[in-house]
Motif scaffolding. Structure first.
Motif, PDB file in Angstrom:
ATOM      1  N   SER A  83      38.067   6.708  23.968  1.00 21.07           N
ATOM      2  CA  SER A  83      37.624   5.392  23.508  1.00 21.07           C
ATOM      3  C   SER A  83      36.285   5.080  24.178  1.00 21.07           C
ATOM      4  O   SER A  83      35.849   5.810  25.073  1.00 21.07           O
ATOM      5  N   LYS A  84      35.633   4.013  23.714  1.00 23.41           N
ATOM      6  CA  LYS A  84      34.293   3.715  24.221  1.00 23.41           C
ATOM      7  C   LYS A  84      34.117   2.226  24.488  1.00 23.41           C
ATOM      8  O   LYS A  84      34.631   1.391  23.743  1.00 23.41           O
ATOM      9  N   LEU A  85      33.366   1.948  25.544  1.00 20.77           N
ATOM     10  CA  LEU A  85      33.031   0.577  25.931  1.00 20.77           C
ATOM     11  C   LEU A  85      31.814   0.133  25.131  1.00 20.77           C
ATOM     12  O   LEU A  85      30.746   0.741  25.235  1.00 20.77           O
ATOM     13  N   TRP A  86      31.965  -0.909  24.323  1.00 22.42           N
ATOM     14  CA  TRP A  86      30.841  -1.368  23.505  1.00 22.42           C
ATOM     15  C   TRP A  86      29.878  -2.205  24.339  1.00 22.42           C
ATOM     16  O   TRP A  86      30.229  -2.742  25.385  1.00 22.42           O
ATOM     17  N   VAL A  87      28.631  -2.299  23.873  1.00 17.72           N
ATOM     18  CA  VAL A  87      27.538  -2.897  24.660  1.00 17.72           C
ATOM     19  C   VAL A  87      27.759  -4.368  25.004  1.00 17.72           C
ATOM     20  O   VAL A  87      27.162  -4.879  25.944  1.00 17.72           O
ATOM     21  N   THR A  88      28.621  -5.061  24.253  1.00 17.82           N
ATOM     22  CA  THR A  88      28.840  -6.485  24.538  1.00 17.82           C
ATOM     23  C   THR A  88      29.774  -6.712  25.734  1.00 17.82           C
ATOM     24  O   THR A  88      29.991  -7.841  26.141  1.00 17.82           O
TER      25      THR A  88
END
Length: 297
Positions: A83-88
């Motif tokens: 999974s990935k951490l989004w920029v917000t």
């Protein structure tokens, strides 16, 4: 086929399958299709599933994984989930809640790899690993200077295990690949078959990779598809490759990547079709001080 041979060891001791199933899709694709395609992929032999909070499909992907665990096809430890951490969510206090939100959608206890897109929130990410919410930490779209900076960070607790970037025969990332190898960081390729024509992300004037005459001729020679040639090229370079298709025939076909090998002369020919074409140009972050694509690699 011994699946254990088709994986790479990460610098923290964990293993990542070298062929992954990408689940990003344009908004027009019904969410139910993502769930169905993920189940088909697991049945076909994929054990590495790549998604992200921003894809807005983790509920469906999690449902597919859990149903394949429930029917005995796989155990949780057989699946490598990214999974990935989004920029917000880069402010340190938002990092763990973002990962916990993904885990809630997935209904899983942990992810195998959690990726961040820019050099931010590192300490908060390290705490997520300490808490057992993720086994490994990685980065995405980092150029070599950004990687250097993070590797030289005082008090760095966990080195990133991978750098997920756009990579395919038209953008072969040779220099970045060599740099990552020298630092024991695995390069993971997204848009590995070119890219779907998603108008929101992709330059509509880009050449279509899978129509390339060199790829087509090589596919004919090996009695394979151009997609399989493009995937095999990456695997032989030591790149972990994400294959994305929601068509059952293609999902199953792409697993044939382990059934053949490209001779050295074919690899050199494929090296020669590099055009430095980037399908995903990250226009929404142009002007940001951490914009990664202004560097050569």
């Amino acid at each position: 086929m011994d699946r254990k041979q088709h994986r790479v060891q990460l610098n923290d001791g964990h293993f990542m399958p070298i062929l992954g199933f990408g689940t990003a899709a344009s908004a027009e694709v019904p969410k139910s299709e993502t769930e169905e395609a993920t189940k088909i992929a697991i049945d076909a032999g994929y054990r590495h599933i790549d998604s992200a909070f921003v894809y807005d499909n983790e509920e469906q992907v999690g449902c597919a994984i859990r149903s394949k665990i429930a029917d005995g096809t796989v155990k949780r430890e057989d699946i490598f989930y990214t999974s990935k951490l989004w920029v917000t969510f880069f402010q340190p206090e938002l990092v763990r809640p973002a990962l916990e939100r993904s885990l809630k959608k997935l209904q899983l206890d942990y992810v195998d790899l959690y990726i961040m897109h820019f050099p931010a929130a590192l300490k908060a990410l390290e705490k997520c690993k300490d808490a057992g919410l993720t086994k490994s930490l990685g980065v995405s779209n980092f150029n070599h200077k950004q990687l250097e900076r993070i590797l030289n960070k005082p008090g760095l607790k966990y080195k990133p295990v991978c750098n997920q970037v756009e990579c395919h025969p038209y953008l072969n990332q040779r220099k970045l690949l060599d740099f990552c190898k020298s630092k024991d960081i695995v390069l993971v390729a997204y848009s590995a078959l070119g890219s779907q024509r998603d108008k929101n992300w992709v330059d509509q004037n880009s050449p279509v990779l899978l129509d390339d005459p060199v790829l087509s001729a090589m596919a004919k020679k090996h009695k394979r598809t151009p997609a399989l040639i493009a995937l095999r090229y990456q695997i032989q370079r030591g790149v972990v490759v994400l294959a994305k298709s929601f068509k059952e025939k293609r999902i199953r076909e792409n697993m044939q990547v382990f059934e053949f090998q490209l001779p050295e002369e074919d690899m050199k020919v494929l090296d020669g079709i590099n055009k430095n074409v980037r399908y995903t140009r990250g226009e929404f972050v142009i002007g940001h001080p951490e914009f990664p694509f202004s560097e050569e690699y």
